[in-house]
Design a protein around this motif. Structure first.
Motif, PDB file in Angstrom:
ATOM      1  N   VAL A 150      -7.206 -78.203 -11.218  1.00 26.63           N
ATOM      2  CA  VAL A 150      -6.472 -78.122  -9.953  1.00 26.63           C
ATOM      3  C   VAL A 150      -5.251 -78.688 -10.099  1.00 26.63           C
ATOM      4  O   VAL A 150      -4.301 -78.209  -9.524  1.00 26.63           O
ATOM      5  N   ALA A 151      -5.330 -79.930 -10.802  1.00 24.87           N
ATOM      6  CA  ALA A 151      -3.719 -80.631 -10.925  1.00 24.87           C
ATOM      7  C   ALA A 151      -2.802 -79.480 -11.411  1.00 24.87           C
ATOM      8  O   ALA A 151      -1.696 -79.182 -11.197  1.00 24.87           O
ATOM      9  N   ALA A 152      -3.231 -78.911 -12.652  1.00 28.20           N
ATOM     10  CA  ALA A 152      -2.355 -77.647 -13.188  1.00 28.20           C
ATOM     11  C   ALA A 152      -2.118 -76.666 -12.397  1.00 28.20           C
ATOM     12  O   ALA A 152      -0.857 -75.969 -12.453  1.00 28.20           O
ATOM     13  N   GLY A 169     -17.931 -85.669 -16.075  1.00 29.25           N
ATOM     14  CA  GLY A 169     -17.256 -84.905 -16.966  1.00 29.25           C
ATOM     15  C   GLY A 169     -16.712 -83.810 -16.366  1.00 29.25           C
ATOM     16  O   GLY A 169     -15.443 -83.286 -16.362  1.00 29.25           O
ATOM     17  N   LYS A 170     -17.365 -83.075 -15.738  1.00 28.04           N
ATOM     18  CA  LYS A 170     -17.137 -81.751 -14.849  1.00 28.04           C
ATOM     19  C   LYS A 170     -16.206 -81.982 -13.791  1.00 28.04           C
ATOM     20  O   LYS A 170     -15.269 -81.311 -13.668  1.00 28.04           O
ATOM     21  N   ILE A 171     -16.575 -82.908 -13.006  1.00 23.81           N
ATOM     22  CA  ILE A 171     -15.451 -83.449 -12.080  1.00 23.81           C
ATOM     23  C   ILE A 171     -14.018 -83.611 -12.580  1.00 23.81           C
ATOM     24  O   ILE A 171     -12.817 -83.131 -12.219  1.00 23.81           O
ATOM     25  N   GLU A 172     -13.987 -84.292 -13.718  1.00 24.76           N
ATOM     26  CA  GLU A 172     -12.846 -84.523 -14.295  1.00 24.76           C
ATOM     27  C   GLU A 172     -11.992 -83.497 -14.740  1.00 24.76           C
ATOM     28  O   GLU A 172     -10.769 -83.132 -14.409  1.00 24.76           O
ATOM     29  N   ASP A 173     -12.753 -82.383 -15.444  1.00 23.82           N
ATOM     30  CA  ASP A 173     -12.422 -81.212 -15.947  1.00 23.82           C
ATOM     31  C   ASP A 173     -11.765 -80.157 -14.564  1.00 23.82           C
ATOM     32  O   ASP A 173     -10.701 -79.745 -14.680  1.00 23.82           O
ATOM     33  N   ALA A 222       1.658 -73.565  -9.150  1.00 19.65           N
ATOM     34  CA  ALA A 222       2.202 -73.409  -7.603  1.00 19.65           C
ATOM     35  C   ALA A 222       3.383 -73.874  -7.095  1.00 19.65           C
ATOM     36  O   ALA A 222       4.368 -73.279  -6.531  1.00 19.65           O
ATOM     37  N   GLU A 223       3.552 -75.241  -7.404  1.00 13.78           N
ATOM     38  CA  GLU A 223       4.879 -75.858  -6.745  1.00 13.78           C
ATOM     39  C   GLU A 223       6.241 -75.230  -7.635  1.00 13.78           C
ATOM     40  O   GLU A 223       7.053 -74.989  -7.030  1.00 13.78           O
ATOM     41  N   THR A 224       5.858 -75.075  -8.967  1.00 14.59           N
ATOM     42  CA  THR A 224       6.986 -74.495  -9.761  1.00 14.59           C
ATOM     43  C   THR A 224       7.113 -73.272  -9.179  1.00 14.59           C
ATOM     44  O   THR A 224       8.559 -72.838  -9.015  1.00 14.59           O
TER      45      THR A 224
END
Length: 100
Positions: free
Chosen positions: A70-72, A61-65, A77-79
């Motif tokens: 990180v994805a957000a 669960g922590k890894i998924e969070d 950063a890309e934007t």
């Protein structure tokens, strides 16, 4: 343990009136202790396994969070990077237009 109990029941009484020899009594007690230790060992193993599964679930669960965060952050950063490139290109064009 069953083997020891069978031996004890095959020779239940001796001519002197005693039920078991001291050695047989000790062997029976040792067999009972061994059985108790085996049950305790199995109980501990089961509990550790259950706790490990619970901990693995919490960590997943922590890894998924963290992956979501990180994805957000990568998306932001890309934007930001894309905006910066466009503004830099726009400034360069403006400067180029003004100087010509």
């Amino acid at each position: 343990m069953l083997f020891i109990k069978r031996i004890l029941y095959l020779n239940p009484k001796k001519p002197g009136g005693r039920n078991m020899l001291p050695k047989q009594d000790i062997m029976l007690k040792l067999a009972e202790i061994e059985e108790s230790l085996n049950q305790l060992e199995q109980s501990i193993y089961d509990r550790i396994s259950m706790e490990e599964r619970a901990e693995e679930s919490r960590l997943a669960g922590k890894i998924e969070d963290l992956e979501c965060k990180v994805a957000a952050a990568e998306s932001r950063a890309e934007t930001f990077h894309n905006r910066r490139e466009h503004s830099f290109a726009a400034r360069k064009l403006e400067l180029s237009y003004k100087t010509s």
